[in-house]
Scaffold this motif. Structure first.
Motif, PDB file in Angstrom:
ATOM      1  N   PHE A  50      29.909  24.192 -47.204  1.00 56.77           N
ATOM      2  CA  PHE A  50      29.978  25.093 -46.035  1.00 56.77           C
ATOM      3  C   PHE A  50      31.151  25.078 -45.068  1.00 56.77           C
ATOM      4  N   ASP A  51      31.587  25.839 -44.367  1.00 54.51           N
ATOM      5  CA  ASP A  51      32.587  25.722 -43.262  1.00 54.51           C
ATOM      6  C   ASP A  51      32.070  26.271 -42.096  1.00 54.51           C
ATOM      7  N   ALA A  52      32.106  25.841 -41.181  1.00 56.84           N
ATOM      8  CA  ALA A  52      31.705  26.483 -39.732  1.00 56.84           C
ATOM      9  C   ALA A  52      32.484  26.177 -38.565  1.00 56.84           C
ATOM     10  N   SER A  53      32.772  27.056 -37.615  1.00 52.48           N
ATOM     11  CA  SER A  53      33.620  26.821 -36.462  1.00 52.48           C
ATOM     12  C   SER A  53      33.214  27.537 -35.382  1.00 52.48           C
ATOM     13  N   LEU A  54      33.336  27.177 -34.242  1.00 52.29           N
ATOM     14  CA  LEU A  54      32.995  27.928 -32.980  1.00 52.29           C
ATOM     15  C   LEU A  54      33.809  27.580 -31.916  1.00 52.29           C
ATOM     16  N   GLU A  55      34.374  28.677 -31.233  1.00 50.49           N
ATOM     17  CA  GLU A  55      35.226  28.295 -29.852  1.00 50.49           C
ATOM     18  C   GLU A  55      34.853  29.252 -28.720  1.00 50.49           C
ATOM     19  N   THR A  56      34.497  28.624 -27.749  1.00 53.73           N
ATOM     20  CA  THR A  56      34.012  29.513 -26.586  1.00 53.73           C
ATOM     21  C   THR A  56      35.077  29.698 -25.443  1.00 53.73           C
ATOM     22  N   SER A  57      34.941  30.530 -24.420  1.00 52.26           N
ATOM     23  CA  SER A  57      35.817  30.673 -23.137  1.00 52.26           C
ATOM     24  C   SER A  57      36.070  29.553 -22.303  1.00 52.26           C
ATOM     25  N   ASN A  58      34.907  28.580 -22.569  1.00 51.92           N
ATOM     26  CA  ASN A  58      34.893  27.575 -21.374  1.00 51.92           C
ATOM     27  C   ASN A  58      35.416  26.461 -22.066  1.00 51.92           C
ATOM     28  N   SER A  59      36.358  26.302 -23.103  1.00 55.21           N
ATOM     29  CA  SER A  59      36.969  25.120 -23.757  1.00 55.21           C
ATOM     30  C   SER A  59      35.847  24.372 -24.661  1.00 55.21           C
ATOM     31  N   ILE A  60      34.790  24.939 -25.102  1.00 51.00           N
ATOM     32  CA  ILE A  60      34.097  24.010 -26.070  1.00 51.00           C
ATOM     33  C   ILE A  60      34.547  24.751 -27.469  1.00 51.00           C
ATOM     34  N   SER A  61      34.607  23.725 -28.416  1.00 50.24           N
ATOM     35  CA  SER A  61      34.924  24.187 -29.800  1.00 50.24           C
ATOM     36  C   SER A  61      34.310  23.148 -30.698  1.00 50.24           C
ATOM     37  N   GLN A  62      34.156  23.672 -31.862  1.00 47.56           N
ATOM     38  CA  GLN A  62      33.270  22.922 -32.957  1.00 47.56           C
ATOM     39  C   GLN A  62      33.716  23.312 -34.168  1.00 47.56           C
ATOM     40  N   SER A  63      34.003  22.428 -35.378  1.00 44.61           N
ATOM     41  CA  SER A  63      34.167  22.759 -36.528  1.00 44.61           C
ATOM     42  C   SER A  63      33.520  21.866 -37.544  1.00 44.61           C
ATOM     43  N   ALA A  64      32.984  22.186 -38.794  1.00 47.13           N
ATOM     44  CA  ALA A  64      32.348  21.082 -39.558  1.00 47.13           C
ATOM     45  C   ALA A  64      32.605  21.905 -40.800  1.00 47.13           C
ATOM     46  N   SER A  65      32.504  20.946 -42.039  1.00 47.47           N
ATOM     47  CA  SER A  65      32.528  21.368 -43.112  1.00 47.47           C
ATOM     48  C   SER A  65      31.738  20.323 -44.116  1.00 47.47           C
ATOM     49  N   GLY A  66      31.049  20.687 -45.190  1.00 44.40           N
ATOM     50  CA  GLY A  66      30.257  19.993 -45.666  1.00 44.40           C
ATOM     51  C   GLY A  66      30.415  20.229 -47.440  1.00 44.40           C
ATOM     52  N   ASP A  67      29.682  19.422 -48.154  1.00 50.75           N
ATOM     53  CA  ASP A  67      29.863  19.656 -49.640  1.00 50.75           C
ATOM     54  C   ASP A  67      28.513  19.532 -50.226  1.00 50.75           C
ATOM     55  N   VAL A  68      28.231  19.953 -51.418  1.00 53.21           N
ATOM     56  CA  VAL A  68      26.962  19.964 -52.046  1.00 53.21           C
ATOM     57  C   VAL A  68      26.143  18.725 -51.960  1.00 53.21           C
ATOM     58  N   HIS A  69      26.788  17.402 -51.813  1.00 47.44           N
ATOM     59  CA  HIS A  69      26.033  16.320 -51.865  1.00 47.44           C
ATOM     60  C   HIS A  69      25.693  15.913 -50.377  1.00 47.44           C
TER      61      HIS A  69
END
Length: 130
Positions: A50-69
């Motif tokens: 998977f790949d996921a990301s999030l960014e908000t207007s109050n300077s919060i950001s997050q991203s992550a990636s994962g594999d099958v293992h």
């Protein structure tokens, strides 16, 4: 009459505060985080990870990636109430959760005397049976 005068005085002080009305709202529970908006979000879930990301207007950001293992690499960041940019990256795998950030506490250095003792003990192991 006194109550009306007291309420008007408090409201006047709040509006005239050098921090501004927004700071007073934050103190009273109406901070900007309540009204933060999502600026961008993406989620891609696949059979191999998977790949996921999030960014908000109050300077919060997050991203992550994962594999099958189950191995995950990610980061998140925000700006603290003191104005400090906080960033943390991490790896989560068979060795556990391993965060990394300049703001995480670290152990103090080993004193020279203790380090010398450890090196001596490693160089001179105890004889068997003692």
């Amino acid at each position: 009459m006194f109550k009306i005068l007291l309420v008007c005085t408090i409201l006047g002080l709040a509006v005239a505060s050098p921090l501004g009305p927004g700071a007073i709202r934050s103190v009273l529970g109406g901070g900007g985080d309540v009204h933060a908006e999502v600026l961008g979000r993406s989620d891609d879930v696949r059979a191999d990870g998977f790949d996921a990301s999030l960014e908000t207007s109050n300077s919060i950001s997050q991203s992550a990636s994962g594999d099958v293992h189950g191995n995950i690499h990610g980061q998140f960041s925000w700006v603290s109430p003191e104005g400090v940019h906080v960033a943390l990256s991490y790896v989560a795998n068979e060795n556990g959760y391993q965060p990394s950030s300049d703001l995480l506490p670290t152990p103090p250095p080993i004193p020279v005397e203790i380090q010398r003792s450890l090196e001596y003990l490693a160089a001179h192991p105890a004889a068997p049976g003692h």
